[in-house]
Design a protein around this motif. Structure first.
Motif, PDB file in Angstrom:
ATOM      1  N   ILE A 143      -2.618  -4.089   0.806  1.00  0.00           N
ATOM      2  CA  ILE A 143      -2.171  -2.695   0.839  1.00  0.00           C
ATOM      3  C   ILE A 143      -0.975  -2.490  -0.096  1.00  0.00           C
ATOM      4  O   ILE A 143      -0.041  -3.289  -0.117  1.00  0.00           O
ATOM      5  CB  ILE A 143      -1.804  -2.281   2.272  1.00  0.00           C
ATOM      6  N   ASP A 186     -12.958  -1.384   2.597  1.00  0.00           N
ATOM      7  CA  ASP A 186     -12.942  -2.844   2.643  1.00  0.00           C
ATOM      8  C   ASP A 186     -14.357  -3.337   2.953  1.00  0.00           C
ATOM      9  O   ASP A 186     -15.007  -2.834   3.876  1.00  0.00           O
ATOM     10  CB  ASP A 186     -11.963  -3.316   3.730  1.00  0.00           C
ATOM     11  N   GLU A 205     -15.614  -0.767   5.640  1.00  0.00           N
ATOM     12  CA  GLU A 205     -14.677  -0.300   6.664  1.00  0.00           C
ATOM     13  C   GLU A 205     -13.562   0.486   5.994  1.00  0.00           C
ATOM     14  O   GLU A 205     -12.906   0.010   5.072  1.00  0.00           O
ATOM     15  CB  GLU A 205     -14.091  -1.505   7.412  1.00  0.00           C
ATOM     16  N   LYS A 206     -13.347   1.720   6.473  1.00  0.00           N
ATOM     17  CA  LYS A 206     -12.277   2.550   5.924  1.00  0.00           C
ATOM     18  C   LYS A 206     -10.956   2.139   6.542  1.00  0.00           C
ATOM     19  O   LYS A 206     -10.788   2.172   7.757  1.00  0.00           O
ATOM     20  CB  LYS A 206     -12.548   4.032   6.213  1.00  0.00           C
ATOM     21  N   ARG A 207     -10.008   1.762   5.690  1.00  0.00           N
ATOM     22  CA  ARG A 207      -8.693   1.346   6.161  1.00  0.00           C
ATOM     23  C   ARG A 207      -7.797   2.570   6.278  1.00  0.00           C
ATOM     24  O   ARG A 207      -7.522   3.255   5.300  1.00  0.00           O
ATOM     25  CB  ARG A 207      -8.095   0.330   5.182  1.00  0.00           C
ATOM     26  N   GLU A 208      -7.341   2.811   7.474  1.00  0.00           N
ATOM     27  CA  GLU A 208      -6.469   3.959   7.718  1.00  0.00           C
ATOM     28  C   GLU A 208      -5.004   3.633   7.447  1.00  0.00           C
ATOM     29  O   GLU A 208      -4.158   4.524   7.471  1.00  0.00           O
ATOM     30  CB  GLU A 208      -6.620   4.438   9.169  1.00  0.00           C
ATOM     31  N   ASP A 209      -4.711   2.347   7.201  1.00  0.00           N
ATOM     32  CA  ASP A 209      -3.314   1.928   7.039  1.00  0.00           C
ATOM     33  C   ASP A 209      -2.839   1.919   5.593  1.00  0.00           C
ATOM     34  O   ASP A 209      -1.697   1.557   5.327  1.00  0.00           O
ATOM     35  CB  ASP A 209      -3.088   0.551   7.668  1.00  0.00           C
ATOM     36  N   GLN A 216      -9.737   2.779  -0.431  1.00  0.00           N
ATOM     37  CA  GLN A 216      -9.485   2.686   1.005  1.00  0.00           C
ATOM     38  C   GLN A 216     -10.595   1.924   1.748  1.00  0.00           C
ATOM     39  O   GLN A 216     -10.508   1.729   2.956  1.00  0.00           O
ATOM     40  CB  GLN A 216      -9.360   4.099   1.591  1.00  0.00           C
ATOM     41  N   PHE A 276      -7.686  -7.632   1.519  1.00  0.00           N
ATOM     42  CA  PHE A 276      -7.379  -6.228   1.265  1.00  0.00           C
ATOM     43  C   PHE A 276      -5.855  -6.101   1.266  1.00  0.00           C
ATOM     44  O   PHE A 276      -5.215  -6.090   2.313  1.00  0.00           O
ATOM     45  CB  PHE A 276      -8.002  -5.344   2.352  1.00  0.00           C
TER      46      PHE A 276
END
Length: 264
Positions: A190, A101, A112-116, A99, A188
């Motif tokens: 997903i 990036d 950076e934490k990707r919440e998506d 999660q 990144f």
């Protein structure tokens, strides 16, 4: 006097040429921005990884403590088991890595934490985070980390534990290096949420020594649509009924009557 001036002029020209050649070599060595390999990128993300790892460790350890009914009932063993898999991307304990990036082309890089959603850990960035996590775990020592959590040291908050892990138990964040040349940031990408859950299930089954493959709904549909006909039975022109076959091998609509009993 004229000779002396000529000599000085020649020396000046020689110095200018040498400087030009030196600058040219430096420019050639620098080259265009590129994707950094794991060994080159890891030192620049180690501090940020350590902080994210520390927060995640304490959060997951607190969940285990709550599930077990308290610290004494929990013991250190579940924490040691957690530490064994905390740096493995794609699993329940290590999915935090998928999660994150890496952000920044130069200077101090950030995570950076990707919440998506989550990404597959097949990029140099993701693999560097996993490597940095493993390095921190080795430097701090699994047994020492587990003891600190079990004894309740630095555990008032996830941030406190992360700070202690990265500045006291190790010196990862004491002197954070800065990237002096530009790098290329990797995309990144997903993964679909259903595919991600299937991947996690696959990894869990592999850890348990179970074979097979787990499909998400879309993959299963594609598999069934493209199923090879060679695995299906050969078609036949012979009629098939539910009744049994006679001596010649043909099927009858009704079963034969039972043989007559003995006459009275």
């Amino acid at each position: 006097m004229a000779m002396s001036r000529r000599v000085w002029l020649q020396l000046l020209v020689l110095c200018v040429v040498c400087l030009a050649v030196s600058d040219s070599k430096k420019a050639k060595k620098k080259g265009p921005p590129a994707v950094l390999t794991v060994s080159k990128l890891t030192p620049y993300v180690k501090c940020e990884t350590c902080m994210a790892m520390g927060r995640t460790l304490l959060e997951q350890a607190n969940d285990i403590k709550k599930e077990k009914g308290g610290r004494k009932k929990m013991g250190e063993e579940p924490i040691l088991e957690l530490l064994e898999s905390i740096c493995e991307p794609g699993g329940k304990e290590g999915e935090w890595i998928n999660q994150l990036d890496v952000v920044g082309e130069k200077g101090k890089l950030k995570l950076e934490k990707r919440e998506d959603g989550f990404q597959d850990c097949n990029t140099q960035e993701c693999l560097s985070i996993a490597r940095a996590c493993d390095d921190v775990r080795t430097e701090a020592g699994e047994s020492d980390i587990a003891e600190k959590i079990y004894q309740g040291h630095y555990t008032s908050s996830p941030d406190e534990f992360a700070t202690a892990l990265c500045n006291k138990m190790t010196e990862v964040c004491q002197d954070v290096p800065e990237l002096t040349s530009k790098r290329v940031e990797e995309a990144f990408t997903i993964i679909d949420s259903q595919a991600w859950e299937a991947k996690k299930m696959q990894k869990m089954m592999a850890a348990m020594g179970m074979g097979g493959k787990v499909y998400d709904r879309n993959s299963m549909q594609d598999y069934l649509e493209n199923y090879d006909d060679e695995y299906l039975p050969e078609p036949t022109d012979a009629p098939y009924e539910d009744g049994p076959a006679d001596e010649e091998g043909t099927y009858m609509d009704e079963p034969p009557p039972p043989p007559p009993g003995p006459s009275p």
